[in-house]
Design a protein around this motif. Structure first.
Motif, short mmCIF file in Angstrom:
data_model
loop_
_atom_site.label_atom_id
_atom_site.label_comp_id
_atom_site.label_asym_id
_atom_site.label_seq_id
_atom_site.Cartn_x
_atom_site.Cartn_y
_atom_site.Cartn_z
N ASP A 103 -15.70 -17.97 -11.42
CA ASP A 103 -17.08 -17.78 -10.98
C ASP A 103 -17.61 -16.37 -11.29
N GLY A 104 -16.78 -15.57 -11.99
CA GLY A 104 -17.21 -14.23 -12.38
C GLY A 104 -16.86 -13.15 -11.38
N SER A 105 -16.31 -13.49 -10.23
CA SER A 105 -15.94 -12.48 -9.24
C SER A 105 -14.64 -11.79 -9.67
N PRO A 106 -14.44 -10.52 -9.25
CA PRO A 106 -13.22 -9.79 -9.64
C PRO A 106 -11.97 -10.50 -9.15
N HIS A 107 -10.97 -10.55 -10.00
CA HIS A 107 -9.68 -11.14 -9.60
C HIS A 107 -8.96 -10.17 -8.67
N ALA A 108 -8.30 -10.71 -7.64
CA ALA A 108 -7.64 -9.87 -6.64
C ALA A 108 -6.53 -9.02 -7.22
N LEU A 109 -5.97 -9.41 -8.37
CA LEU A 109 -4.86 -8.66 -8.96
C LEU A 109 -5.29 -7.80 -10.14
N CYS A 110 -6.60 -7.62 -10.33
CA CYS A 110 -7.10 -6.77 -11.42
C CYS A 110 -7.14 -5.32 -10.93
N THR A 111 -6.20 -4.50 -11.36
CA THR A 111 -6.15 -3.12 -10.88
C THR A 111 -7.24 -2.25 -11.48
N ARG A 112 -7.78 -2.66 -12.62
CA ARG A 112 -8.90 -1.90 -13.19
C ARG A 112 -10.14 -2.08 -12.32
N SER A 113 -10.37 -3.30 -11.83
CA SER A 113 -11.47 -3.53 -10.89
C SER A 113 -11.22 -2.80 -9.58
N LEU A 114 -9.96 -2.78 -9.13
CA LEU A 114 -9.60 -2.07 -7.91
C LEU A 114 -9.97 -0.60 -8.01
N LEU A 115 -9.66 0.03 -9.14
CA LEU A 115 -9.98 1.45 -9.29
C LEU A 115 -11.49 1.67 -9.27
N ASN A 116 -12.24 0.78 -9.88
CA ASN A 116 -13.70 0.90 -9.83
C ASN A 116 -14.20 0.88 -8.39
N ARG A 117 -13.68 -0.06 -7.58
CA ARG A 117 -14.08 -0.14 -6.17
C ARG A 117 -13.63 1.11 -5.41
N SER A 118 -12.46 1.63 -5.73
CA SER A 118 -11.95 2.83 -5.06
C SER A 118 -12.83 4.03 -5.37
N MET A 119 -13.27 4.15 -6.62
CA MET A 119 -14.17 5.23 -7.00
C MET A 119 -15.50 5.11 -6.27
N GLU A 120 -15.99 3.89 -6.11
CA GLU A 120 -17.26 3.69 -5.38
C GLU A 120 -17.12 4.10 -3.92
N LYS A 121 -15.96 3.81 -3.32
CA LYS A 121 -15.73 4.20 -1.94
C LYS A 121 -15.68 5.73 -1.81
#
Length: 430
Positions: A103-121
């Protein structure tokens, strides 16, 4: 995605200079996976779901065996801003990806997406972080299937730079062609061992550059009929390979916020940076599992030159070192990692641990050991498993999967019969 960048890439594709595009992604251990697409097929997937893969590719162990028995589909959605031509391959480009669900949502195991979210926080707290990695690696030859250093040059000698000058020249050229900027390169402590310091950039760009550099180092070495290895301790009698991480905190305008020349502790750090680093040390056992992620990593900590003091200090054995130039640069060194760490997961862990320190107003004494480090991968993994705060911040499913892979690695290692055991015990009791 910048429309300008997208238009530039589409223009390159239409120019006929590209026949193949490698669409790659990062698995949970930090390995690069992917496939090569014909140019026309790549153009088609840009406006769709991305490239379809089996979800199992995200959680392969070090033997490339999936550690889960059920898995579905996932999609690698190209990050067009990372599109580069591979300088030593004909008409071939490469692009990094984010892993998404159908559905286009970030995969829970994608660490590249995780880092993006961490930078936003981090940005939500009014902070930006700049990072530079400094990985060490060995150049090796294989003789009768056994690795040997590619040269015998001594530590920081010009002999090593002379011995491998053609390789190093091409390596720097290839790295900079794919937008990975090199600050320094030197002959390191072991024979055949080299170290590269990359220029500072935002956390995601720095991680992309590190992952790219491992590919470029590997391929450039093969072009010289050599091999490279990022294994932390490939040789019993030679120094191990490490990876320092340089970190700088800025406000949202780009002004350094980690410096206080009137610091009463004399280190030149601001209260905010003390809070951040105190949070890192609060979670240091858990972070170690990510920073030093293999059984082999912990053999590195037995060496006299390896940083093992869990604290903040000027001396080089502190795992967080404050250089003598800190009041001018605002850059600290995190000295615990090795070159096999997944940089996206590592920086995410550092960010969330640091934010925990800021939110709780943690402080720390300097030039003291303030914590104890696990002495094995099992100890570090157990620490991570108990760290509910960090596990929640990074994602329960991601951390649990990482731990499961690592526990399988430990079990496989402990079930292995080594040459040392045969030599020591075969004739015991005779």
């Amino acid at each position: 995605m910048s429309k300008l960048i997208r238009d530039e890439v589409l223009e390159i594709l239409k120019s006929g200079k590209v026949d193949y595009v490698r669409v790659v992604f990062i698995d949970i251990l930090g390995n690069v996976r992917g496939r090569s697409l014909r140019r026309a097929e790549f153009e088609k997937i840009l406006d769709g779901k991305g490239v379809e893969y089996s979800e199992s590719l995200l959680f392969l162990d070090y033997k490339d065996t999936p550690i889960k028995h059920k898995y579905g589909d996932m999609f690698a959605q190209p990050d067009i801003s990372t599109f580069v031509m591979i300088p030593y391959l004909e008409r071939t480009a490469r692009v990094m990806s984010y892993i998404t669900e159908s559905d286009g949502s970030p995969h829970a195991l994608c660490t590249r997406s995780l880092l993006n979210r961490s930078m936003e926080k981090l940005i939500d707290s009014g902070i930006k972080m700049e990072v530079a990695f400094e990985p060490t690696f060995y150049l090796i030859n294989l003789k009768d299937g056994k690795p040997l250093p590619a040269d015998e040059a001594r530590a920081f000698s010009l002999e090593g730079l002379m011995e491998q000058q053609n390789f190093l020249r091409d390596l720097i050229k290839n790295l900079e062609t794919v937008n990975t900027q090199v600050q320094y390169i030197n002959k390191h402590y072991g024979p055949g061992q080299y170290e590269i310091t990359f220029s500072m950039s935002d956390a995601l760009s720095a991680s992309d550059s590190l992952v790219t550099s491992r590919e470029i180092i590997r391929d450039t070495a093969r072009n010289y009929k050599l091999y490279s290895t990022f294994m932390p301790k490939p040789f019993k009698n030679y120094p191990s390979s490490s990876m320092d991480v340089y970190i700088k905190l800025l406000d949202l305008t780009g002004k350094p916020i980690g410096i206080d020349v009137n610091d009463p502790k004399g280190m030149g750090l601001s209260k905010l940076f003390y809070n951040f680093l105190a949070g890192v040390l609060e979670h240091i056992g858990s972070i170690l599992a990510i920073a030093a992620p293999t059984v082999n990593s912990y053999k590195r900590f037995k060496e006299i030159v390896t940083p093992t003091i869990a604290g903040i200090g000027n001396e080089r054995h502190y795992i967080i070192r404050i250089p003598s130039t800190y009041k001018d640069s605002g850059v600290i060194e995190f000295r615990l990692a090795d070159p096999l760490a997944n940089p996206y997961l590592l920086l995410s862990a550092l960010i969330h641990a640091g934010l925990d320190g800021i939110e709780r107003g943690l402080d720390i004494d300097v030039n003291y050991s303030v914590a104890s480090l696990p002495t094995s991968l099992r100890g570090a993994i157990n620490s991570l498993d108990r760290d509910t705060k960090l596990k929640y911040s990074l994602g329960q499913d991601l951390v649990d999967t990482f731990i499961e892979i690592k526990r399988k690695e430990i079990d496989d290692y402990e079930n292995e019969i080594t040459d040392w055991e045969i030599s020591a015990y075969l004739k015991s009791g005779w």
